[in-house]
Design a protein around this motif. Structure first.
Motif, short mmCIF file in Angstrom:
data_model
loop_
_atom_site.label_atom_id
_atom_site.label_comp_id
_atom_site.label_asym_id
_atom_site.label_seq_id
_atom_site.Cartn_x
_atom_site.Cartn_y
_atom_site.Cartn_z
N GLN A 153 70.26 9.12 -62.91
CA GLN A 153 71.38 9.89 -62.94
C GLN A 153 72.62 8.97 -63.10
OE1 GLN A 153 71.09 13.22 -62.85
NE2 GLN A 153 68.77 12.87 -63.01
N VAL A 154 73.56 9.53 -63.79
CA VAL A 154 74.97 8.78 -63.77
C VAL A 154 75.43 8.87 -62.58
CG1 VAL A 154 77.06 8.82 -64.74
CG2 VAL A 154 75.18 9.19 -66.30
N CYS A 155 75.68 7.65 -61.81
CA CYS A 155 76.54 7.79 -60.58
C CYS A 155 78.05 7.19 -60.52
CB CYS A 155 75.68 7.12 -59.36
SG CYS A 155 75.45 5.42 -59.90
N GLU A 156 78.44 6.72 -61.85
CA GLU A 156 79.84 6.28 -61.90
C GLU A 156 80.29 6.71 -63.44
OE1 GLU A 156 82.26 2.19 -61.58
OE2 GLU A 156 80.84 2.37 -60.31
N PRO A 157 81.48 7.29 -63.48
CA PRO A 157 81.76 7.53 -64.98
C PRO A 157 81.55 6.20 -65.78
CG PRO A 157 83.47 8.38 -63.41
CD PRO A 157 82.39 7.56 -62.70
N LEU A 158 81.18 6.43 -67.00
CA LEU A 158 81.14 5.26 -68.08
C LEU A 158 82.14 5.04 -68.69
CD1 LEU A 158 77.58 6.70 -69.50
CD2 LEU A 158 77.97 4.70 -67.86
N HIS A 200 78.43 -3.40 -61.51
CA HIS A 200 78.64 -1.90 -61.33
C HIS A 200 77.51 -1.19 -61.61
CE1 HIS A 200 83.11 -2.44 -61.12
NE2 HIS A 200 82.90 -3.63 -62.04
N THR A 201 77.12 -0.38 -60.52
CA THR A 201 76.12 0.67 -60.87
C THR A 201 76.62 1.84 -61.55
OG1 THR A 201 75.08 -0.28 -58.79
CG2 THR A 201 74.09 1.91 -59.63
N TYR A 202 76.02 2.22 -62.63
CA TYR A 202 76.29 3.27 -63.56
C TYR A 202 75.18 4.28 -63.45
CZ TYR A 202 80.33 0.80 -65.13
OH TYR A 202 81.57 0.17 -65.37
N PHE A 203 73.75 3.89 -63.23
CA PHE A 203 72.81 4.72 -63.29
C PHE A 203 71.94 4.40 -62.08
CE2 PHE A 203 74.03 4.30 -67.77
CZ PHE A 203 73.79 5.70 -68.09
N ARG A 204 71.44 5.36 -61.37
CA ARG A 204 70.58 5.30 -60.00
C ARG A 204 69.82 6.61 -60.37
NH1 ARG A 204 71.43 2.28 -55.58
NH2 ARG A 204 73.79 2.26 -56.57
#
Length: 125
Positions: free
Chosen positions: A88-93, A81-85
């Motif tokens: 920037q946060v790209c998916e809720p943690l 799962h990609t959480y940071f790109r």
């Protein structure tokens, strides 16, 4: 570990097979058997097709790269799962409670042969 430099895949060369890296960006999948237990985690290159349930796969286990085995998972779970790109946060943690619950469920699904404290069966990656 380093996998790419400026978009070009990089390979770490070493005489120890277990320390070699596979160049390129990877995806990770957990493969389950017919009893619902995970039996291995599969690392594949991002551009490779995703494994499917019921599809036979030819795999190599890290540290035993000269040997090929065939496996047929009944269930395939993507683990990446990609959480940071780009910072920037790209998916809720997930919350700490969600992370804890996920870890407990994952451990409870392991086969007793992998969970036992005395001489556990190795879990292949």
């Amino acid at each position: 570990q380093l996998v790419e430099v400026n978009g070009s895949p990089c390979l770490k060369l070493t005489e120890d097979e277990e320390k070699m890296t596979i160049p390129g960006t990877k995806m990770i999948y957990r493969l389950y058997d017919a009893t619902g237990h995970p039996f291995m985690d599969l690392m594949a290159l991002e551009e490779e097709p995703s494994p499917s349930a019921g599809q036979e796969l030819a795999i190599r286990v890290l540290g035993q790269l000269s040997e090929t085995r065939k496996v047929v998972p009944t269930t395939v779970e993507p683990l990446h799962h990609t959480y940071f790109r780009d910072g920037q946060v790209c998916e809720p943690l997930p919350s700490l409670l969600e992370v804890r619950n996920h870890a407990q469920v994952s451990l409870s699904l392991l086969s007793p042969a992998h969970r036992r404290l005395y001489e556990p069966q190795p879990y292949p990656v």
